[in-house]
Write a protein that holds these residues in place. Structure first.
Motif, short mmCIF file in Angstrom:
data_model
loop_
_atom_site.label_atom_id
_atom_site.label_comp_id
_atom_site.label_asym_id
_atom_site.label_seq_id
_atom_site.Cartn_x
_atom_site.Cartn_y
_atom_site.Cartn_z
N GLN A 88 0.87 -1.17 0.00
CA GLN A 88 0.00 0.00 0.00
C GLN A 88 0.91 1.22 0.00
OE1 GLN A 88 -2.10 1.08 3.65
NE2 GLN A 88 -3.88 1.79 2.47
N ASN A 89 0.86 2.00 -1.06
CA ASN A 89 1.70 3.19 -1.14
C ASN A 89 1.23 4.23 -0.12
OD1 ASN A 89 3.37 2.22 -3.14
ND2 ASN A 89 2.20 3.14 -4.80
N VAL A 90 2.19 4.82 0.56
CA VAL A 90 1.92 5.86 1.56
C VAL A 90 2.67 7.11 1.11
CG1 VAL A 90 2.11 6.52 3.98
CG2 VAL A 90 1.73 4.12 3.38
N PRO A 91 1.97 8.10 0.53
CA PRO A 91 2.67 9.28 0.02
C PRO A 91 3.23 10.14 1.15
CG PRO A 91 0.29 9.47 -0.33
CD PRO A 91 0.54 8.13 0.27
N ARG A 302 5.94 2.55 1.78
CA ARG A 302 4.99 1.46 1.60
C ARG A 302 4.69 0.71 2.89
NH1 ARG A 302 8.35 -1.00 -3.27
NH2 ARG A 302 9.87 0.23 -2.12
N ASN A 303 3.41 0.45 3.10
CA ASN A 303 2.98 -0.58 4.02
C ASN A 303 3.00 -1.91 3.29
OD1 ASN A 303 2.38 1.36 6.03
ND2 ASN A 303 0.26 1.55 5.36
N ALA A 374 2.54 -4.66 7.98
CA ALA A 374 3.81 -4.07 8.42
C ALA A 374 3.82 -2.63 7.94
CB ALA A 374 4.99 -4.85 7.85
N VAL A 375 3.74 -1.69 8.87
CA VAL A 375 3.52 -0.29 8.50
C VAL A 375 4.81 0.51 8.51
CG1 VAL A 375 1.12 -0.27 9.27
CG2 VAL A 375 2.92 0.35 10.88
N THR A 376 4.82 1.57 7.73
CA THR A 376 5.94 2.48 7.65
C THR A 376 5.73 3.70 8.54
OG1 THR A 376 7.32 3.79 6.13
CG2 THR A 376 4.95 3.77 5.68
#
Length: 554
Positions: A88-91, A302-303, A374-376
């Motif tokens: 999952q893209n995280v801008p 990314r997550n 797994a999160v950023t």
């Protein structure tokens, strides 16, 4: 990160659990499951290796990290969790600020503060330069505006264009119990630095400086230095966060005392006054000037998301979270090592996430789906979990509840267990059952506000019941004295520094025991049909009730 733990009377239970986890024995009647020691240990070692360069978001270290996690999820038997993909893209927007010296004018004598030694500073605004030029300084106590608690440190005050000086934590953090306007010694969200800056921006302040004191902050100045220098990350924003203050930062306690003395004020006396209801902000009669030159980069982090689809109710979800990121390169130690490896924080928790995925898959599909994220960006303010909560891949109204893992216990097994923020939700009942009748101890350091400091908080704010619970300090080998000594040494010598490296001599029995408990709670949630809620009166209850009633209506 680290909480505490709970007394256990069944030594046989402990030994059986450790043996089952280590040897891969079948699950016992007590609900224990095989958690792979090799998976947890190997994944922790890999992600904390120097070649991962401290796992900072948007770096080459991220590329290696997210690819490794996705591959481990695949090997564990999970399905890609985001429409056929693992990510999952995280801008994000990355800002590396170069501050000038901070100067204070208008007092008994001019002051000059040095970056890192006396202060750290950054900005949320996305522009090449931000500057305070003769901004009036105002002491606003704890910087809290909480009408529901009858408290407003900004009452009758216009701070537009001014810089507010703020104390960390809540007004009643030194109380011995949990009674008080702000929960006694238990920190509320009003005590967190994130809230202080948010409220200062809402009030229109041009700058916000928090006075660092080790006890109410729950960490030393070295942690502030390592966390607030170098590249800083925030959510990307089409309006460039121009609604935020021009400058946010921290002052050392010594610098703050010199500032107040030059302003003809006494910090200790004003801090005592700020604890009292009706406190009125105090203009300091001095002005601050500082310039930040900012290097800006926009790039998605990314997550990593995997799912074990449910067999009967696949559209109902249980979630596990852990953050993969750390600080990247940081202040070098005397030997010249400048990689903050983050082995405990949080390669260990991410490794636990992988091991739990493996264990749940081996146990077979549950009734409900189980999601592993797994999160950023946790170290930058819970950014990855915030993005997931605001842009959920799986509806939050259909998410039953979850567990967050931020640093496994690597001091060995313990006789106690602590639910951080215990008493908030019905997940405490699930924890109690997973502990096989053992008693949970009260949180030993509620003043540190741990419930508001990791990724479960992002989902909790959206109403999803989230558990954050850990083994405590009463170690099987050495008791409470040994456990407290281990924690103190970690915080003083390793936390957010280059020395948080993999140690081949770690005792993994505590980490494995934690993971067994997390497995059991997740399995109970995933095989049951109940929808645990926040307890009556909890701050997150209303939003959960609204989301669940909306889901039922659909």
């Amino acid at each position: 990160m680290f909480a505490e733990r709970l007394p256990r009377t069944a030594a046989a239970f402990l030994l059986m659990g450790t043996a089952a986890a280590t040897l891969g024995a079948p699950a016992s009647a007590a609900g224990l499951v095989p958690i792979s020691l090799e998976t947890v240990r190997s994944a922790t070692r890999t992600m904390s290796d120097d070649s991962f360069e401290g796992r900072a978001p948007t770096t080459a270290g991220e590329e290696k990290t997210v690819a490794f996690i996705a591959d481990q999820f695949r090997k564990a038997g999970l399905k890609p969790g985001n429409k056929g993909g693992w990510y999952q893209n995280v801008p994000l927007v990355e800002n590396t600020a170069t501050p000038s010296q901070m100067t204070i004018a208008g007092g008994s004598a001019p002051l000059t503060f040095d970056y890192r030694k006396d202060f750290v500073a950054n900005t949320y605004q996305v522009q090449p330069r931000t500057e305070l030029a003769g901004s009036e300084l105002v002491f606003v106590g704890y910087g809290i505006n909480a009408p529901e608690r009858g408290w407003n440190d900004y009452a009758g005050l216009d701070v537009r264009g001014k810089t507010v000086v703020i104390l960390v934590n809540d007004p009643d953090w030194q109380e011995s119990g949990l009674e008080g306007r702000f929960g006694g010694k238990a920190m509320t969200y009003y005590g967190r630095w994130t809230y202080k800056y948010e409220e200062a921006a809402r009030q229109g302040a041009a700058g916000a400086l928090i006075v660092h004191q080790t006890e109410p902050a729950a960490y030393g100045w070295n942690v502030v230095q390592s966390s607030w220098t170098g590249a800083q990350y925030n959510m990307d924003d089409p309006k460039n966060h121009m609604d935020q203050s021009k400058l946010v930062g921290w002052l050392t306690e010594d610098a703050a005392q010199r500032l107040f003395a030059a302003s003809g004020k006494d910090l200790t006396a004003l801090a005592a006054a700020a604890k009292q209801p009706g406190f009125k902000a105090v203009p300091l009669g001095t002005k601050v000037s500082i310039r930040l030159d900012n290097q800006i980069k926009r790039q998605a982090s990314r997550n990593v998301v995997g799912i074990l689809p449910g067999a009967k109710r696949p559209n109902e979800y249980v979630i596990y979270t852990a953050h993969w990121d750390h600080l990247g390169r940081c202040d070098a130690d005397p030997a010249g090592d400048d990689i903050c490896n983050g082995a405990v924080d949080n390669a260990s928790g991410t490794a636990g996430l992988i091991a739990l995925a493996e264990a749940h898959e081996k146990a077979g599909a549950a009734d409900r789906s189980i999601v592993f994220v797994a999160v950023t960006g946790e170290e930058s303010g819970l950014l990855g979990s915030q993005y997931y909560a605001e842009n959920p891949i799986y509806p939050l109204a259909s998410t039953v509840g979850g567990i967050n893992m931020d640093s496994l216990s690597l001091a060995g097994d313990a006789r106690d267990f602590v639910a951080v923020g215990g008493g908030k939700s019905e997940l405490d009942d699930y924890l109690g059952r997973a502990l096989n009748g053992l008693t949970v101890k009260p949180e030993p350091s509620p003043q540190a506000g741990y419930y508001y400091r990791s990724d479960h908080f992002s989902l909790a704010k959206k109403g999803v019941p989230m558990l954050y619970a850990k083994l405590g300090n009463d170690l099987v080998n050495g008791g409470t004295a040994a456990g407290e000594a281990w924690q103190a040494k970690y915080r003083a010598e390793r936390y957010h520094g280059p020395n948080d490296e993999f140690d081949p001599n770690w005792d993994w029995s505590g980490a494995l025991h934690e993971l067994q408990i997390y497995w059991q709670i997740g399995r109970d949630l995933a095989t049951g049909s109940s929808w645990p809620n926040w307890n009556e009166g909890d701050e997150f209850r209303a939003i959960r009730d609204r989301s669940r009633s909306g889901a039922a209506a659909r």
